[in-house]
Design an enzyme around this catalytic site. Structure first.
Site, mmCIF file in Angstrom:
data_model
loop_
_atom_site.group_PDB
_atom_site.id
_atom_site.type_symbol
_atom_site.label_atom_id
_atom_site.label_comp_id
_atom_site.label_asym_id
_atom_site.label_seq_id
_atom_site.Cartn_x
_atom_site.Cartn_y
_atom_site.Cartn_z
ATOM 1 N N CYS A 85 13.648 11.374 6.531
ATOM 2 C CA CYS A 85 13.854 11.042 7.839
ATOM 3 C C CYS A 85 14.866 11.360 8.721
ATOM 4 O O CYS A 85 15.032 11.648 9.739
ATOM 5 C CB CYS A 85 13.233 9.456 8.194
ATOM 6 S SG CYS A 85 14.350 8.494 7.025
ATOM 7 N N LYS A 129 0.789 -1.196 0.069
ATOM 8 C CA LYS A 129 0.002 -0.011 0.008
ATOM 9 C C LYS A 129 0.832 1.212 -0.193
ATOM 10 O O LYS A 129 1.407 1.571 1.003
ATOM 11 C CB LYS A 129 -0.759 -0.130 1.279
ATOM 12 C CG LYS A 129 -1.975 0.673 1.149
ATOM 13 C CD LYS A 129 -1.999 2.109 0.881
ATOM 14 C CE LYS A 129 -1.767 2.839 2.103
ATOM 15 N NZ LYS A 129 -1.565 4.378 1.593
ATOM 16 N N GLU A 187 9.430 1.948 10.838
ATOM 17 C CA GLU A 187 10.572 3.195 10.686
ATOM 18 C C GLU A 187 9.723 4.440 10.676
ATOM 19 O O GLU A 187 9.026 4.545 9.859
ATOM 20 C CB GLU A 187 11.306 2.856 9.323
ATOM 21 C CG GLU A 187 12.060 1.387 9.270
ATOM 22 C CD GLU A 187 13.082 1.416 9.915
ATOM 23 O OE1 GLU A 187 13.793 2.331 10.397
ATOM 24 O OE2 GLU A 187 13.886 0.169 10.156
ATOM 25 N N GLU A 223 9.545 17.269 14.710
ATOM 26 C CA GLU A 223 9.928 16.896 13.395
ATOM 27 C C GLU A 223 9.037 17.838 12.428
ATOM 28 O O GLU A 223 7.832 17.653 12.420
ATOM 29 C CB GLU A 223 9.717 15.434 12.866
ATOM 30 C CG GLU A 223 10.076 15.143 11.431
ATOM 31 C CD GLU A 223 9.908 13.847 10.971
ATOM 32 O OE1 GLU A 223 8.816 13.361 11.358
ATOM 33 O OE2 GLU A 223 10.879 13.063 10.577
ATOM 34 N N GLY A 228 2.840 5.302 13.133
ATOM 35 C CA GLY A 228 3.322 4.057 13.381
ATOM 36 C C GLY A 228 2.811 3.462 14.743
ATOM 37 O O GLY A 228 2.482 2.288 14.901
ATOM 38 N N GLY A 248 6.741 5.634 8.115
ATOM 39 C CA GLY A 248 5.961 6.782 8.166
ATOM 40 C C GLY A 248 6.184 7.411 9.424
ATOM 41 O O GLY A 248 7.322 7.332 9.975
ATOM 42 N N SER A 249 5.146 8.375 9.599
ATOM 43 C CA SER A 249 5.333 9.171 10.846
ATOM 44 C C SER A 249 5.189 8.319 12.140
ATOM 45 O O SER A 249 4.719 7.081 12.123
ATOM 46 C CB SER A 249 4.246 10.043 10.973
ATOM 47 O OG SER A 249 2.983 9.720 10.849
HETATM 48 P P1 NAD Z 1 2.327 8.971 7.379
HETATM 49 O O1 NAD Z 1 2.747 8.418 8.605
HETATM 50 O O2 NAD Z 1 1.543 10.036 7.272
HETATM 51 O O3 NAD Z 1 2.008 7.721 6.123
HETATM 52 C C1 NAD Z 1 2.828 6.493 5.850
HETATM 53 C C2 NAD Z 1 1.924 5.614 5.234
HETATM 54 O O4 NAD Z 1 0.906 5.235 6.292
HETATM 55 C C3 NAD Z 1 1.234 6.087 4.123
HETATM 56 O O5 NAD Z 1 1.008 5.284 3.105
HETATM 57 C C4 NAD Z 1 -0.113 6.175 4.601
HETATM 58 O O6 NAD Z 1 -1.134 6.201 3.637
HETATM 59 C C5 NAD Z 1 -0.213 5.183 5.525
HETATM 60 N N1 NAD Z 1 -1.130 5.516 6.855
HETATM 61 C C6 NAD Z 1 -1.742 6.466 7.240
HETATM 62 N N2 NAD Z 1 -2.646 6.154 8.235
HETATM 63 C C7 NAD Z 1 -2.801 5.150 8.120
HETATM 64 C C8 NAD Z 1 -3.231 4.255 9.172
HETATM 65 N N3 NAD Z 1 -4.453 4.741 10.141
HETATM 66 N N4 NAD Z 1 -3.275 2.938 9.159
HETATM 67 C C9 NAD Z 1 -2.162 2.502 8.185
HETATM 68 N N5 NAD Z 1 -1.835 3.111 7.503
HETATM 69 C C10 NAD Z 1 -1.689 4.311 7.440
HETATM 70 O O7 NAD Z 1 3.743 9.511 6.801
HETATM 71 P P2 NAD Z 1 4.405 10.188 5.543
HETATM 72 O O8 NAD Z 1 3.749 11.771 5.517
HETATM 73 O O9 NAD Z 1 3.993 9.348 4.078
HETATM 74 O O10 NAD Z 1 5.834 10.341 5.765
HETATM 75 C C11 NAD Z 1 6.778 11.165 6.612
HETATM 76 C C12 NAD Z 1 6.944 10.438 7.729
HETATM 77 O O11 NAD Z 1 7.727 9.283 7.417
HETATM 78 C C13 NAD Z 1 8.064 11.253 8.617
HETATM 79 O O12 NAD Z 1 7.642 11.145 9.853
HETATM 80 C C14 NAD Z 1 9.613 10.612 7.955
HETATM 81 O O13 NAD Z 1 10.427 10.831 9.504
HETATM 82 C C15 NAD Z 1 8.987 9.404 8.267
HETATM 83 N N6 NAD Z 1 10.110 8.421 7.459
HETATM 84 C C16 NAD Z 1 10.777 7.472 8.097
HETATM 85 C C17 NAD Z 1 11.754 6.799 7.561
HETATM 86 C C18 NAD Z 1 12.627 5.800 8.416
HETATM 87 O O14 NAD Z 1 13.180 4.946 7.597
HETATM 88 N N7 NAD Z 1 12.688 6.145 9.620
HETATM 89 C C19 NAD Z 1 11.896 6.766 6.261
HETATM 90 C C20 NAD Z 1 11.072 7.706 5.358
HETATM 91 C C21 NAD Z 1 10.269 8.517 6.126
#
Ligand code: NAD
Length: 523
Positions: A307, A198, A273, A409, A256, A251-252
């Site tokens: 990130c 996804k 992550e 962040e 997470g 993701g965030s």
């Molecule tokens: P996000 O958490 O908004 O979304 C990430 C993913 O989760 C997307 O595919 C989104 O559709 C999905 N998602 C959203 N709500 C959900 C739910 N309730 N259940 C399941 N899935 C859901 O993050 P973003 O804005 O896409 O990315 C930015 C964040 O990702 C930043 O915090 C960044 O630091 C982090 N990030 C971390 C790493 C790492 O390796 N540590 C790498 C890249 C990005």
């Protein structure tokens, strides 16, 4: 909360795109059981160029839990055959995939810049990371090493082997739209799992390209499934699906936590992550020009949307003024614009919601926190910037470690300079946030470099280099609110996507009881 954020973001993106002139966009489909099919809902969402919102890249399925169910069923059907395919044979298909990625690198790069905004050079790096990951991890098809161990008793053999975990759900963010899906997909496949991906709703095209390449490589139907849509619906449906043994999420930290709770509820494996607030320490003996180069690259590469972005610069007081003035000078020289223009250094941020968030933090820094806004600070809206999400590269100085701009962040082209009195003070400041992804030190003193390496509580550490720039054969991940103890990349990622099976072979021909008979049998 991430849920509210995304809902607002999607609405505002669509509103912007409707007011601008446009050609008929291409329509994309989900990939389920080896077939490209529309969502059960029949609805679509738009993928929009953040540098030019009149440019609609494509319409993608606004999927539902029904589509997730279909994709999981397909992954279930394919699993037995795929897990019984010898790992070296699985890997042969992955090497073929690597060749396809190389062949199409330029197209994937252009697509990525168009849907995500990062400059072409960085988008090329993202695709290259997927290529590197594919070749490196496919090599594991001929290793996937287990180990043997001595048994407690005579005529008994003990060993450990890896086995696939089963069906995996992969949820990815938009900032590395091909590299991060590949970091999950390729190890999952080499270990013998089947997957449902996804991708982030802002960047589905790069995942589409990756999955299309899997199809061309001959990866069997059902092994890789792609379902596009929003996190709150399809992401949640994936996370909660009882047949998925593992959810791998990037993701965030807020999202997470939702994913982790749902996985805990149904006892699924969960690798996370998440966010970062990474510091570069610049000591008084540092090569300042080198440190400035690293700080500019780390803070403003990918418009600060990494990130691992260098969002805090902790500078020794003896070189503080010199550093701030050079940092401002170099930041002002950066060219902001459409990432497709090779002269541009800093592209747009991802969407309207990101603009609001970043500008909101700039206001906080200026007013609530009371730091000095040394340069930048504004959204760019005129001329070529009128239809995109552009923000001036921004530097705050004279910040204290506890300010919100030093702690939270921001995920945009904003960095915060904090003065420090000593190496101990700098390390304490660098460690004093909830995240623990990456850190760096600029110094000529080897003792200080190793002291920082030893005491900074992060998953990644650099000496005389910025906080960004991981390589695929080393483990990647963070401590504290950045992760939950897993590491992607390297061989360590295999521990996410495989489970250990301990095997005992007793060839004594009699009952031998571990712990009970061991002394007797040793005589
Ligand atoms: P996000 O958490 O908004 O979304 C990430 C993913 O989760 C997307 O595919 C989104 O559709 C999905 N998602 C959203 N709500 C959900 C739910 N309730 N259940 C399941 N899935 C859901 O993050 P973003 O804005 O896409 O990315 C930015 C964040 O990702 C930043 O915090 C960044 O630091 C982090 N990030 C971390 C790493 C790492 O390796 N540590 C790498 C890249 C990005």
């Amino acid at each position: 909360m991430a849920q509210a954020k995304k809902a607002v973001s999607k609405t505002s993106k669509k509103q912007v795109s409707r007011s601008a002139p446009r050609a008929i966009p291409k329509t994309f489909q989900n990939y389920i059981g080896g077939k490209w099919i529309p969502s059960e809902s029949g609805e679509m969402f738009e993928n929009i160029n953040p540098a030019n919102t009149g440019d609609v890249i494509g319409r993608f399925p606004l999927s539902t839990s029904e589509d997730i169910n279909a994709a999981v069923n397909a992954a279930q059907e394919a699993f037995d055959r795929w897990r019984k395919t010898p790992a070296p044979k699985r890997a042969e298909l992955l090497f073929r995939l690597g060749e396809i990625l190389i062949r199409n690198k330029d197209q994937y790069t252009a697509d990525m810049t168009r849907e995500m905004g990062k400059v072409l050079k960085e988008a090329g790096g993202d695709v290259q990371e997927a290529i590197d990951c594919t070749y490196y991890t496919a090599g594991e098809g001929r290793r996937l090493h287990g180990y043997t161990a001595p048994a407690e008793m005579r005529d008994k053999f003990a060993m450990c082997v890896r086995q696939p975990v089963g069906l995996c759900g992969l949820i990815t963010p938009w900032n590395f739209p091909m590299a991060i899906p590949s970091w999950k997909l390729i190890p999952a496949l080499v270990c013998g799992n089947t997957v449902v991906i996804k991708p982030a709703e802002d960047t589905p095209l790069s995942s589409y390209n990756l999955v299309k390449a899997c199809e061309e490589a001959g990866i069997p139907p059902g092994v890789v499934n792609l379902v596009t849509g929003f996190g709150e619906t399809v992401g949640a449906a994936l996370t909660n699906h009882p047949a998925l043994r593992l959810i791998s999420f990037t993701g965030s930290t807020d999202t997470g936590r939702i994913v982790a709770s749902a996985c805990a509820e149904r006892n699924a494996i969960c690798s996370l992550e998440m966010g970062g607030k990474n510091a570069i320490i610049i000591m008084d003996d540092a090569d300042i020009d080198l440190a400035i180069e690293g700080a500019i690259w780390g803070a403003f590469g990918t418009s600060g949307q990494r990130c691992t972005a260098s969002s805090r610069l902790v500078v020794h007081k003896k070189v503080y003024r010199q550093f701030v003035s050079k940092m401002v000078e170099h930041t002002k020289a950066l060219r902001v614009g459409n990432g497709a223009d090779p002269r541009v250094d800093v592209g747009p941020v991802i969407n309207a919601d990101a603009v609001d968030k970043v500008i909101g933090y700039i206001d906080i820094g200026r007013n609530e926190d009371g730091a000095t806004l040394s340069c930048g600070g504004k959204r760019l809206t005129r001329g070529d910037y009128a239809n995109g999400f552009f923000i001036e590269p921004t530097v705050f100085s004279d910040a204290t470690p506890d300010m919100r701009i030093s702690q939270e962040e921001i995920f945009g082209p904003v960095t915060t300079i904090i003065p420090a009195n000593s190496i101990e003070d700098a390390i304490q400041i660098a460690n004093g946030v909830r995240y623990g992804l990456s850190a760096a030190i600029y110094t000529q003193n080897v003792n200080r470099a190793f002291q920082a390496m030893n005491e900074l509580y992060t998953g990644i550490f650099y000496v005389n280099a910025s906080t960004i720039g991981a390589e695929v054969h080393l483990p990647f991940g963070g401590t504290k609110a950045t992760g939950n103890g897993h590491r992607e990349a390297g061989t360590q990622v295999l521990d996410i996507f495989s489970e250990w099976k301990s095997v005992y072979v007793d060839f004594s021909g009699k009952l031998q009881r571990a712990q009970i008979d061991q002394l007797e049998s040793a005589q």
